[in-house]
Design an enzyme around this catalytic site. Structure first.
Site, PDB file in Angstrom:
ATOM      1  N   ASN A   1      63.522  23.556  22.797  1.00 45.26           N
ATOM      2  CA  ASN A   1      64.337  24.335  23.737  1.00 45.26           C
ATOM      3  C   ASN A   1      63.402  24.584  25.078  1.00 45.26           C
ATOM      4  OD1 ASN A   1      65.198  26.677  25.116  1.00 45.26           O
ATOM      5  ND2 ASN A   1      64.647  28.021  23.422  1.00 45.26           N
TER       6      ASN A   1
ATOM      7  N   LYS B   1      63.887  26.155  27.566  1.00 44.73           N
ATOM      8  CA  LYS B   1      63.944  27.427  28.185  1.00 44.73           C
ATOM      9  C   LYS B   1      63.966  27.381  29.805  1.00 44.73           C
ATOM     10  CE  LYS B   1      61.374  29.353  24.260  1.00 44.73           C
ATOM     11  NZ  LYS B   1      60.451  30.359  23.824  1.00 44.73           N
TER      12      LYS B   1
ATOM     13  N   HIS C   1      68.871  34.264  20.975  1.00 43.37           N
ATOM     14  CA  HIS C   1      67.419  33.924  20.989  1.00 43.37           C
ATOM     15  C   HIS C   1      66.710  35.247  21.450  1.00 43.37           C
ATOM     16  CE1 HIS C   1      63.606  32.755  22.334  1.00 43.37           C
ATOM     17  NE2 HIS C   1      63.842  31.432  21.752  1.00 43.37           N
TER      18      HIS C   1
ATOM     19  N   GLU D   1      64.640  36.218  23.486  1.00 40.48           N
ATOM     20  CA  GLU D   1      64.576  36.303  24.820  1.00 40.48           C
ATOM     21  C   GLU D   1      65.564  36.738  25.310  1.00 40.48           C
ATOM     22  OE1 GLU D   1      62.637  32.388  25.557  1.00 40.48           O
ATOM     23  OE2 GLU D   1      60.752  33.094  24.475  1.00 40.48           O
TER      24      GLU D   1
ATOM     25  N   GLU E   1      63.008  32.963  14.100  1.00 44.41           N
ATOM     26  CA  GLU E   1      61.853  33.019  15.082  1.00 44.41           C
ATOM     27  C   GLU E   1      61.258  34.175  14.971  1.00 44.41           C
ATOM     28  OE1 GLU E   1      62.374  29.616  18.128  1.00 44.41           O
ATOM     29  OE2 GLU E   1      63.594  30.944  18.710  1.00 44.41           O
TER      30      GLU E   1
ATOM     31  N   GLY F   1      55.404  31.875  21.706  1.00 41.33           N
ATOM     32  CA  GLY F   1      54.654  31.577  22.729  1.00 41.33           C
ATOM     33  C   GLY F   1      53.192  31.945  22.646  1.00 41.33           C
TER      34      GLY F   1
ATOM     35  N   SER G   1      55.697  29.104  18.194  1.00 41.02           N
ATOM     36  CA  SER G   1      54.301  28.184  18.113  1.00 41.02           C
ATOM     37  C   SER G   1      54.281  26.979  17.374  1.00 41.02           C
ATOM     38  CB  SER G   1      53.256  29.306  17.894  1.00 41.02           C
ATOM     39  OG  SER G   1      53.216  30.175  18.860  1.00 41.02           O
TER      40      SER G   1
HETATM   41  P1  13P Z   1      57.396  28.602  21.285  1.00 36.28           P
HETATM   42  O1  13P Z   1      57.339  27.130  20.427  1.00 36.28           O
HETATM   43  O2  13P Z   1      56.931  28.020  22.678  1.00 36.28           O
HETATM   44  O3  13P Z   1      56.478  29.393  20.625  1.00 36.28           O
HETATM   45  O4  13P Z   1      58.805  28.828  21.615  1.00 36.28           O
HETATM   46  C1  13P Z   1      59.694  29.049  20.300  1.00 36.28           C
HETATM   47  C2  13P Z   1      61.073  29.331  20.824  1.00 36.28           C
HETATM   48  O5  13P Z   1      61.302  30.488  21.101  1.00 36.28           O
HETATM   49  C3  13P Z   1      62.009  28.054  20.641  1.00 36.28           C
HETATM   50  O6  13P Z   1      63.235  28.608  20.873  1.00 36.28           O
END
Ligand code: 13P
Length: 247
Positions: free
Chosen positions: A9, A11, A92, A94, A164, A170, A210
């Site tokens: 992903n 982002k 997600h 976010e 997640e 992150g 992560s």
């Molecule tokens: P990270 O791998 O950067 O922690 O992000 C995970 C994520 O949100 C994937 O959708």
């Protein structure tokens, strides 16, 4: 059971200069057929990545629940399909947090995506506060129940679930393999309840948060983990392929 599924992903990262990473990921994946590999670039790169790759899947990171119309700035499921996407990531954290997406909206988007012929990766996950209160499993199951669209037929072909935990995204922090396993078993039990034992067996449950080449073997080895949804470590071919190789 199924082939492990490793999804990157991107982002809000990536301009055309990153197409070389997509190409490198695709080339290497052609030699790693036991793993299903996919990338979800930003909308602006969707078609370019689609044109660039042969082996890997390409998907979007969001879609609008409507078919078309006066929705400035939004992109429909059939538009991302037309651009080359085969799947869309929905729910997600976010988007839930920064765009106020609730379960009902996620469900409406998922329904629109399936109607357009896209596969979906439905995300769920608890905050640190909820984890600390010992309510993570109940929260995630309730969240999934409320955001899961109605699916008939072969659910394994269209649905992937991604767990997640928000506090692991992150941050470099991850749950233990035991904690991931027990969450994934709870999600599996829900899928059996909703879709029956036989059809739900083909639904993969990804872990995200992560994941990197150093911890991938352990995290992917947890119970009921069918792959990974990778953010930061999917931005270079080198680190992403390190995870693919561990799968
Ligand atoms: P990270 O791998 O950067 O922690 O992000 C995970 C994520 O949100 C994937 O959708």
């Amino acid at each position: 059971a199924e082939r492990p599924y490793i999804v990157g992903n991107w982002k809000m990262n990536g301009t055309r200069s990153m197409l070389s990473e997509a190409r490198a990921i695709d080339r290497a994946s052609q030699r790693l057929m036991k793993v299903e590999v996919a990338l979800a670039p930003p909308f602006t790169l969707l078609h370019a990545v689609h044109k660039e790759v042969q082996q890997i899947g390409v998907g979007a990171q969001d879609c609008h629940p409507g078919e078309d119309g006066a929705f400035t700035g939004d992109v429909s499921a059939s538009m991302v399909l037309d651009a080359g996407a085969k799947f869309v990531i929905l729910g997600h954290s976010e988007r839930r947090q920064a765009h106020g997406e609730d379960d009902a909206l996620v469900k409406a988007k998922a329904t629109a995506a399936l109607n357009a012929g896209l596969r979906i990766i439905l995300c769920c996950g608890e905050s640190e506060e909820i984890r600390d209160a010992g309510e993570a499993e109940q929260f995630v199951i309730d969240q999934l129940k409320a955001s899961m669209p109605k699916i008939s037929g072969n659910v394994g072909e269209v649905l992937t679930v991604a767990y997640e935990p928000i506090w692991a995204i992150g941050t470099g922090r991850t749950p233990t393999a035991d904690d991931i396993g027990s969450m994934h078993r709870a999600i599996r039990a829900l899928l059996v309840e909703l879709y029956g034992e036989e059809t739900s067996a083909a639904v993969r449950i990804l872990y995200g948060g992560s994941v990197n080449p150093g911890n991938a073997t352990e995290l992917l080895g947890a119970d009921e983990v069918g792959g990974a949804l990778v953010g930061g470590a999917s931005l270079t071919a080198e680190s992403f392929l390190g995870i693919v190789l561990a799968a």
